[in-house]
Each structure stands twice: as C-alpha cells, then as structure tokens.
Design a protein around this motif. Structure first.
Motif, short mmCIF file in Angstrom:
data_model
loop_
_atom_site.label_atom_id
_atom_site.label_comp_id
_atom_site.label_asym_id
_atom_site.label_seq_id
_atom_site.Cartn_x
_atom_site.Cartn_y
_atom_site.Cartn_z
N ALA A 116 23.13 64.18 81.09
CA ALA A 116 22.37 65.24 80.43
C ALA A 116 22.53 65.15 78.92
CB ALA A 116 22.84 66.61 80.94
N VAL A 117 23.74 64.90 78.45
CA VAL A 117 23.97 64.77 77.00
C VAL A 117 23.22 63.56 76.45
CG1 VAL A 117 25.73 64.25 75.25
CG2 VAL A 117 26.18 65.99 76.98
N LEU A 118 23.29 62.43 77.14
CA LEU A 118 22.59 61.23 76.67
C LEU A 118 21.09 61.45 76.60
CD1 LEU A 118 24.56 58.42 78.56
CD2 LEU A 118 24.74 59.06 76.14
N VAL A 119 20.52 62.09 77.61
CA VAL A 119 19.08 62.35 77.62
C VAL A 119 18.70 63.27 76.46
CG1 VAL A 119 17.21 63.47 78.90
CG2 VAL A 119 18.73 61.87 80.06
N LEU A 120 19.46 64.33 76.27
CA LEU A 120 19.14 65.26 75.19
C LEU A 120 19.31 64.63 73.81
CD1 LEU A 120 20.69 68.61 76.46
CD2 LEU A 120 18.30 67.94 76.44
N ARG A 121 20.41 63.92 73.61
CA ARG A 121 20.69 63.35 72.29
C ARG A 121 19.77 62.17 71.96
NH1 ARG A 121 22.25 63.89 68.29
NH2 ARG A 121 23.93 62.45 67.92
N TYR A 122 19.56 61.27 72.92
CA TYR A 122 18.89 60.02 72.57
C TYR A 122 17.46 59.92 73.09
CZ TYR A 122 23.68 59.13 71.36
OH TYR A 122 24.92 59.24 70.82
N TRP A 123 17.09 60.68 74.09
CA TRP A 123 15.70 60.67 74.54
C TRP A 123 14.94 61.82 73.91
CZ3 TRP A 123 12.45 57.41 76.74
CH2 TRP A 123 11.24 57.90 77.20
N GLU A 124 15.51 63.02 73.99
CA GLU A 124 14.87 64.19 73.40
C GLU A 124 15.11 64.27 71.90
OE1 GLU A 124 12.92 66.46 74.90
OE2 GLU A 124 13.06 65.52 76.86
N ASP A 125 15.97 63.40 71.36
CA ASP A 125 16.28 63.31 69.93
C ASP A 125 16.80 64.63 69.36
OD1 ASP A 125 16.60 61.77 67.67
OD2 ASP A 125 14.62 62.27 66.88
N MET A 126 17.66 65.30 70.12
CA MET A 126 18.26 66.55 69.65
C MET A 126 19.50 66.25 68.83
SD MET A 126 18.28 69.13 72.84
CE MET A 126 16.81 69.88 73.47
N SER A 127 19.79 67.15 67.93
CA SER A 127 21.04 67.06 67.17
C SER A 127 22.18 67.47 68.09
CB SER A 127 21.00 68.00 65.96
OG SER A 127 21.01 69.35 66.39
#
Length: 164
Positions: A116-127
């Motif tokens: 979930a963290v990887l998807v949010l940080r690197y796919w969804e480009d979230m801070s």
C-alpha cells in the motif's frame, strides 16, 4: 433519480477506473480489484451525505480502498471465497516477459501494508505526509514501510541481464 444518487453516479463514472487501477496495483488481480472498488464505493455511497468536502473525495475513497484491501488480507483463509481448486489459466513462461509483468508479480509478493505504501508513494506519486494521512499512520511509518517494501521488491526482482 435523486440529486444524491445522480451526484454519486457521476462521481463513480468519473473515478472508478482510476480507483480500479490503484486496486489492481494493491492486489495484482483484476477481479479482486473490481471487488475492492465495489466495496469502497459501497461504503462511500452509505456515507455520501456526510462527506462534507466533495473536493476531498479522491483521498477519502483511496483511504477506504486501502483499508478494505488491508482488512481483506487479515481475514482468515476459511472466510475467503475459493471458487475452484485448480486455476484455469496456466502461468505464462518467464522467458519473454516484459519488466512490467515481472514487477507486478514481485509487487504481489510484498506484504499488504508495504505494498500500500509503495503504491501510494510511487504509483500515486504522493508525498510521505499524504501517504501517512491516507494510511492513518505516521510519516516515519510510511518511510520505514517504503524502505522495507523496496528491499522486498529488490530481493524478488531478478537483476537485469546485460544485452550485448
């Protein structure tokens, strides 16, 4: 159709595809991704009148989607659906797969919170802070889960073959 229903239907039509893509990255299965999106939008519909800031719907639905995914992973294997004993499709040969498929298979092996963290940080480009809010955890937790998730991916993805 009421104004509430038409507003919800309009939002669903506009955003369900993007949420389905995020769900697929989380679980690695289009059918399960569809189920996760359906569950998330059902929860949104139930609370539609209470959602005060409609400009903040995407982060809210994404958070519901991620929590649904993580909660689904916590369910015992006996409570999950098992439609058949043997898979219908055989896995593809590894010889000529492209990098994206290799990465998707590896991502499916990463533990759910790290994924979930990887998807949010690197796919969804979230801070880090945005991901922490979406996961309802601290920024430090996001950083440590991202580091562990990246290490897990590195151990699962074979090194590139040098083409000469």
């Amino acid at each position: 159709m009421s104004d509430r229903d038409s507003a919800f239907a309009e939002y669903f039509a506009a955003r369900s595809g993007a949420m389905r893509g995020t769900a697929f990255l989380l679980c690695g299965d289009w059918h399960r991704a569809e189920d996760l999106v359906q569950a998330a939008f059902t929860k949104l519909y139930v609370h539609w009148n209470r959602v005060a800031r409609h400009e903040a719907l995407d982060p809210y639905v994404r958070r519901v989607l991620i929590r649904t995914f993580i909660d689904d992973g916590r369910r015992g294997w006996r409570r999950r659906e098992h439609p058949q004993d043997t898979p219908v499709d055989l896995p593809a040969a590894q010889a000529h797969t492209d990098d994206r498929l290799v990465l998707m298979r590896a991502l499916a092996e990463v533990p759910p919170r790290q994924r979930a963290v990887l998807v949010l940080r690197y796919w969804e480009d979230m801070s880090v802070e945005e991901a922490a809010r979406a996961l309802n955890c601290s920024a430090g937790t996001v950083k440590s889960q991202a580091a562990r998730g990246l290490n897990a991916l590195r151990s699962l993805v074979p090194p590139p073959v040098n083409a000469e």
